[in-house]
Design a protein around this motif. Structure first.
Motif, mmCIF file in Angstrom:
data_model
loop_
_atom_site.group_PDB
_atom_site.id
_atom_site.type_symbol
_atom_site.label_atom_id
_atom_site.label_comp_id
_atom_site.label_asym_id
_atom_site.label_seq_id
_atom_site.Cartn_x
_atom_site.Cartn_y
_atom_site.Cartn_z
ATOM 1 N N PRO A 51 29.811 47.717 37.587
ATOM 2 C CA PRO A 51 31.233 48.051 37.417
ATOM 3 C C PRO A 51 31.462 49.499 37.017
ATOM 4 O O PRO A 51 32.419 50.125 37.468
ATOM 5 N N GLN A 92 33.565 44.640 29.823
ATOM 6 C CA GLN A 92 32.749 44.149 30.940
ATOM 7 C C GLN A 92 32.915 42.646 31.125
ATOM 8 O O GLN A 92 32.948 42.150 32.259
ATOM 9 N N LEU A 99 36.550 42.164 32.634
ATOM 10 C CA LEU A 99 36.938 43.238 33.548
ATOM 11 C C LEU A 99 38.017 42.815 34.543
ATOM 12 O O LEU A 99 38.948 43.591 34.794
ATOM 13 N N THR A 109 41.425 44.912 34.694
ATOM 14 C CA THR A 109 41.756 45.598 35.941
ATOM 15 C C THR A 109 43.122 45.164 36.454
ATOM 16 O O THR A 109 43.935 45.997 36.881
#
Length: 250
Positions: free
Chosen positions: A176, A219, A222, A226
């Motif tokens: 990522p 993470q 994510l 996002t």
């Protein structure tokens, strides 16, 4: 000069494309990239400051301290502090990735500070005022999270990570960061500052540990982060994501 040259070199790519693996087949651009890459490496070696370890080993500054009135208006001190701190946070987050020729634009980070001042001046003043009170209310906590989310969104838009070259295939955990380094670092820095702003007196962890805590959370969530940053109201949506996870963080 390096910053503007890299903008020109990358102008034929999409605005958010990074890293730049292959330059256009133009000798002048190839030569310019090589020259500026060498200058950047030499500058980092010559100007490396011993204060970097002090920033990473000390506590994270709360968002109100980082964006106080003094920091926003006193160019001799505040802006340089803001740029230096955010620059080193991002550099630390990129350090363990399989990349080289990393270039983080201090000019872009300064634009983040200026945009926060012009767009969120009232919110900055409210958060600073709340932090001076002996008891922090729930609405004050929400304002702190909102300001940290605004910072993250401004970093994402400014794209301070302008260049890096992959030296080996990234593993699954670092994928990522390789695909969206600016977005990932922006969310981590914003969340780390929100952790520090939640209970300033209780934050005794080293900056590097708080950043690592933020990295693990971002993470793990994510897709949610996002989606929030891609929404029509990214600051409000990201604030909601921060408020969901902050009660479970140190």
């Amino acid at each position: 000069m390096i910053d503007r040259a890299l903008d020109a070199i990358g102008s034929e790519f999409a605005p958010r494309s990074l890293p730049i693996h292959i330059l256009p087949d133009k000798p002048l651009l190839q030569f310019s990239d090589a020259v500026f890459g060498s200058l950047e490496k030499a500058a980092k070696i010559a100007l490396q400051e011993p204060g970097e370890l002090r920033v990473l080993s000390g506590p994270v500054k709360p968002i109100s301290s980082l964006l106080s009135d003094t920091s926003l208006n006193n160019y001799a001190r505040g802006p340089s502090d803001f740029v230096t701190i955010i620059y080193r946070y991002i550099g630390h987050l990129l350090r363990d990735l399989p990349v080289e020729n990393v270039y983080v634009s201090e000019h872009a980070i300064e634009s983040v500070r200026q945009n926060l001042q012009s767009r969120y001046g009232t919110l900055i003043a409210e958060v600073a005022e709340a932090d001076r009170r002996p008891v922090t209310e729930a609405k004050d906590f929400e304002r702190q999270a909102e300001l940290c989310a605004a910072l993250a969104c401004e970093i994402d838009m400014a794209r301070p990570i302008r260049r890096f070259d992959i030296v080996q295939s990234p593993d699954t955990s670092s994928q990522p960061a390789m695909e969206s380094p600016n977005r990932l670092c922006a969310a981590i820095v914003g969340l780390a500052l929100a952790i520090a702003s939640k209970r300033p007196a209780a934050v005794t962890m080293k900056t590097s540990d708080v950043l690592e805590s933020g990295r693990l959370v971002v993470q793990a969530r994510l897709p949610e982060f996002t989606a929030a940053m891609d929404s029509r109201v990214p600051v409000q949506s990201l604030t909601g994501e921060f408020l969901r996870v902050l009660p479970y963080l140190p």
